[in-house]
Enzyme design. Sequence first.
Site, PDB file in Angstrom:
ATOM      1  N   ASP A   1      18.006  36.454  56.647  1.00 42.30           N
ATOM      2  CA  ASP A   1      17.160  36.879  57.523  1.00 42.30           C
ATOM      3  C   ASP A   1      16.960  35.593  58.570  1.00 42.30           C
ATOM      4  O   ASP A   1      17.949  35.039  59.072  1.00 42.30           O
ATOM      5  CB  ASP A   1      15.882  37.239  56.985  1.00 42.30           C
ATOM      6  CG  ASP A   1      14.778  38.032  58.197  1.00 42.30           C
ATOM      7  OD1 ASP A   1      14.850  39.221  58.292  1.00 42.30           O
ATOM      8  OD2 ASP A   1      13.730  37.285  58.437  1.00 42.30           O
TER       9      ASP A   1
ATOM     10  N   TYR B   1       9.250  35.374  66.334  1.00 41.72           N
ATOM     11  CA  TYR B   1      10.072  36.554  66.966  1.00 41.72           C
ATOM     12  C   TYR B   1       9.731  36.349  68.405  1.00 41.72           C
ATOM     13  O   TYR B   1      10.912  36.328  69.122  1.00 41.72           O
ATOM     14  CB  TYR B   1       9.169  37.908  66.599  1.00 41.72           C
ATOM     15  CG  TYR B   1       9.847  38.419  65.075  1.00 41.72           C
ATOM     16  CD1 TYR B   1      10.891  39.205  64.948  1.00 41.72           C
ATOM     17  CD2 TYR B   1       9.395  37.770  64.163  1.00 41.72           C
ATOM     18  CE1 TYR B   1      11.368  39.619  63.876  1.00 41.72           C
ATOM     19  CE2 TYR B   1       9.504  38.162  62.875  1.00 41.72           C
ATOM     20  CZ  TYR B   1      10.626  39.131  62.717  1.00 41.72           C
ATOM     21  OH  TYR B   1      10.801  39.595  61.382  1.00 41.72           O
TER      22      TYR B   1
ATOM     23  N   HIS C   1      18.289  43.278  51.322  1.00 44.39           N
ATOM     24  CA  HIS C   1      18.040  42.083  52.479  1.00 44.39           C
ATOM     25  C   HIS C   1      17.423  41.197  51.629  1.00 44.39           C
ATOM     26  O   HIS C   1      17.727  40.051  52.093  1.00 44.39           O
ATOM     27  CB  HIS C   1      16.720  42.828  53.467  1.00 44.39           C
ATOM     28  CG  HIS C   1      16.631  41.871  54.485  1.00 44.39           C
ATOM     29  ND1 HIS C   1      17.613  41.723  55.502  1.00 44.39           N
ATOM     30  CD2 HIS C   1      15.404  41.425  54.865  1.00 44.39           C
ATOM     31  CE1 HIS C   1      16.943  40.775  56.472  1.00 44.39           C
ATOM     32  NE2 HIS C   1      15.685  40.609  55.817  1.00 44.39           N
TER      33      HIS C   1
END
Length: 378
Positions: free
Chosen positions: A178, A305, A356
């Site tokens: 990630d 982000y 994930h």
Amino acid sequence: MPAIRPFTLNIAQPHLDDLKTRIAQTRWPERECVDDWSQGAPLEAVKDLAQYWRKDYDWRRCEARLNALGQFVTEIDGLDIHFLHVRSPHPDAVPLIITHGWPGSVIEFMGVIDQLADPVRFGGRAQDAFHVVAPSLPGFGFSGKPVKKGWGVEQIARAWGQLMARLGYSRWLAQGGDWGSVVTTSIAAQRITGCVGIHLNMPTARPTEHDLAHPTASDLKALTALKHYQDWDSGYSTQQRTRPQTIGYSLVDSPVGLAAWIFEKMWAWTDNQGSPYDALSRDQILDNLMLYWLPGTGASSARLYWESFGSFAPQEVALPVAVSAFPKEILPTPRKWAERNFKRLVHWGTMEKGGHFAAWEQPDAFVSELRTAFALMR
């Protein structure tokens, strides 16, 4: 040089009591009008998790585990960085820095740190040992929260280089998934001093026009997953990369709001048969949530982000790279795509299970992959 300071968790009881009070006073929405997760985390599933959090969950257990591993803080470029540091008992162990992502934390590595640091205790070989460093990303966990722009992926990669040098490690390896994958890739792309190789469990790459015109089965799998992500699974990232402050008020103020925001990803991104609990336990999920709730990082973690979403673009890497491809990864990357950017791809592991959160979901397989991959780089 700023000092490395021991860090001990001892959350005051009133903070834990306040959490329980807030959960008890939750103003619940009505039930979703479907019988699955397609509208988001179902009301009854979130109520069940919240009830366990309020009545049965034991934070002190997690707190003691983190303290026993060894926690530290050091200031880098004006920001306190929190990290776990577990030195191997084996003198020839190789230093390894492992980086989590969102919505994870260092909790993802609780099941692998001991095996990596002391393989002999688990039936392994001393030559596979690592000195393990697991930092919390800026704005995550108990690291400091940036108060100005600039703490993007490239800066974090440079900070990790400073951290390893400060710990006395002149030759080391790096691993991540990630955001951790993006940071780790940036470490290699920038040729941060000391790093000699990397391992990723979510590499990023792009198809060529030929791939799009004449897709293979692996191309189609990746392209289908990307379309699903863009259509149905990327709302959180759009919010966090455009207006992280706005969602931050809810995530910092409401424990149930935070839980639902993250719990849904435990369902969507793990290798499960319909329930997040097929992959992770309630305690594991709540241990991770507490590293968002207690330090109030709903807004600060979302800002990564805003800072760096464009950093998910592929980067060329000249250092040795290893990849472990888990079958339920949210954005699978075909090997041929990765080979275009990673000029020295020394290992590609195709895994049978896992999603994930590789280290969290499949700790034994994850450890085995790191031992195999990094044996080629030691």
